[in-house]
Scaffold this active site. Structure first.
Site, PDB file in Angstrom:
ATOM      1  N   GLU A   1       0.798  -1.225   0.000  1.00  0.00           N
ATOM      2  CA  GLU A   1       0.000   0.000   0.000  1.00  0.00           C
ATOM      3  C   GLU A   1       0.835   1.282   0.000  1.00  0.00           C
ATOM      4  OE1 GLU A   1      -2.868  -0.321   3.196  1.00  0.00           O
ATOM      5  OE2 GLU A   1      -3.972  -1.866   2.141  1.00  0.00           O
TER       6      GLU A   1
ATOM      7  N   GLU B   1      -6.294  -7.934  -0.120  1.00  0.00           N
ATOM      8  CA  GLU B   1      -6.910  -7.688   1.194  1.00  0.00           C
ATOM      9  C   GLU B   1      -8.353  -7.271   0.985  1.00  0.00           C
ATOM     10  OE1 GLU B   1      -5.036  -4.863   3.895  1.00  0.00           O
ATOM     11  OE2 GLU B   1      -3.048  -5.656   3.430  1.00  0.00           O
TER      12      GLU B   1
END
Ligand code: FCB
Length: 433
Positions: A167, A351
């Site tokens: 991320e 995720e």
């Protein structure tokens, strides 16, 4: 849950995800201090000043946790290695116990028939490197390349997939512009440099892994679907800026070799000299892309300086994070990513999940069901989605929100550290196993 494996394409992989600092217990096993330890020790940054010193004590409960993954029927376990556990000072000497631990982790997965999907950086920057400016420092790509070589020379012969950095938006924007995560800065220049250096570091790490012969290399980005709060031109433009900063900047760098105009408006004066020359590194070819998805945001324009947006009030049911439940956004990101950036490259949902403290957890089962339907819709639309991993295997340290926000399929009692599978775990095991 009314699914069968045959409702998904042949070879589709299901999995669960965790990260090192959130579960391992970072005060143990010779790991170095990280910027999350010092961020958490500063009052006001983290709920109840909680840190990852003990977390789920995964370091000492490895076999029990790997058995939970096996019994769930997961095909893939997405975990991360901690830079500070592997190299306590960030550079130089490696910690033998740290390398041994990840070696046992990978072997333990393979013994149980689970594919190891490693991420090399999930946020616990060694403090010694933070002291040198961390992601602001143009030497980060070199340091990250050395770390990549150290850890992947040890485990890269047996991993199934590998991604350098979890991320990039959180590593850079959330941590250097909003100040919500370590190092807790609110500085536009630091942000611009971090955003760029994260991508250069990613590219260098990919090149090192290719050189080592490591297979199946990817990038993991997170996304939030940006919605204008009204249909005014100003709100539409503000939502486009949000989308550019959050979603399009990193995909643009990785897959097109340029940055969106809406981001350049604010950040170009602050980028390091010669940034345009780094795209050859940033664009090192990948084998897959990972999409982390949780929610949407409603965006209003403001009269402030760039980026001139604010969060408008949420609508509808919220998770314990205060995030809206918006499964359509997952479908839209999967199809948009394929259409505009990655074409035929396999996409993994690396995720997805919800914070909920209720047990049993029918709300989590409903959330996962709705998002799996979105994955199916994206596949029907032609997006080459190849896998889906739930965040998270077990309740863990949810960063600035401490241990209060529970994302796990397995409940963790943070007093006794007892693990208890929730209804959602059993609902998945029913058709994964
Ligand atoms: C993601 C992070 C993960 C966890 C979830 C809820 O942004 O990658 O560590 O905090 O959100």
């Amino acid at each position: 849950m009314d699914f069968k494996r045959s409702d998904f394409p042949e070879g589709f992989r299901f999995g669960v995800a965790t990260s090192a600092y959130q579960i391992e217990g970072h005060a143990q096993g010779g790991a170095g201090l990280t910027h999350w330890d010092s961020f958490a020790a500063t009052p006001g940054n983290v709920v109840r000043f909680e840190d990852g010193a003990r977390a789920c004590d995964h370091l000492n409960r490895l076999d029990e946790d790997l058995d939970l993954i096996r019994d769930l029927g997961a095909d893939v376990y997405r975990f991360s290695t901690s830079w500070a556990r592997v190299m306590p000072e960030g550079r130089g000497a490696a910690n033998k116990d740290g390398l041994d631990f990840y070696d046992r982790l990978v072997d333990g997965l393979l013994e149980r028939g689970i594919a190891p999907a490693v991420t090399l950086y999930h946020w616990e920057l060694p403090q010694a490197l933070a002291d040198r400016g961390g992601w602001r420092n143009a030497d980060m790509p070199d340091w990250f390349a050395d770390y990549t070589e150290t850890i992947m020379s040890r485990i890269g012969d047996r991993t199934w997939s590998a991604a350098p950095i979890n991320e990039p938006w959180c590593v850079s924007w959330l941590s250097h512009f909003e100040g919500h995560h370590a190092p807790g800065l609110r500085d536009i220049r630091a942000t611009a440099r971090a955003m760029h250096h994260v991508l250069v570091s990613h590219g260098r790490s990919i090149q090192v892994m290719k050189g080592l012969g490591v297979k199946n290399l990817g990038a993991v980005c997170n996304f939030e679907w940006a919605m204008p709060n009204t249909d005014s031109d100003a709100d539409i433009a503000a939502a486009a800026r949000y989308d550019a900063i959050y979603n399009r900047f990193f995909l643009g760098g990785l897959f097109k070799g340029d940055y969106p105009a809406e981001v350049m408006e604010g950040l170009e004066p602050h980028l390091p000299d010669g940034w345009q020359d780094d795209f050859a590194t940033i664009r090192s070819p990948l084998d897959w892309v990972g999409v982390n998805y949780y929610t949407n945001k409603r965006i209003s324009a403001t009269d402030d300086p760039w980026p001139a947006y604010a969060y408008a009030p949420t609508q509808g049911p919220l998770t314990d994070m205060g995030w809206e439940v918006y499964p359509q956004g997952l479908q839209d990101f999967l199809t948009r990513t394929a259409r505009e950036y990655t074409g035929d490259l396999p996409i993994y949902v690396t995720e997805n999940g919800m914070a909920s403290a209720t047990t049993p957890d029918p709300d989590r089962i409903a959330y996962l069901t709705d998002h799996l339907h979105s994955v199916q819709a994206a596949i029907a639309d032609g997006a080459p989605v190849a896998g889906y991993y739930v965040w998270s295997l077990m309740d863990n340290y949810e960063w600035a929100l401490g241990y209060e926000k529970r994302f796990g399929l397995v409940h963790v009692d943070f007093e006794t550290l007892a693990r208890t599978p929730k209804a959602s775990y059993h609902a998945l095991a029913n058709w994964w196993r």
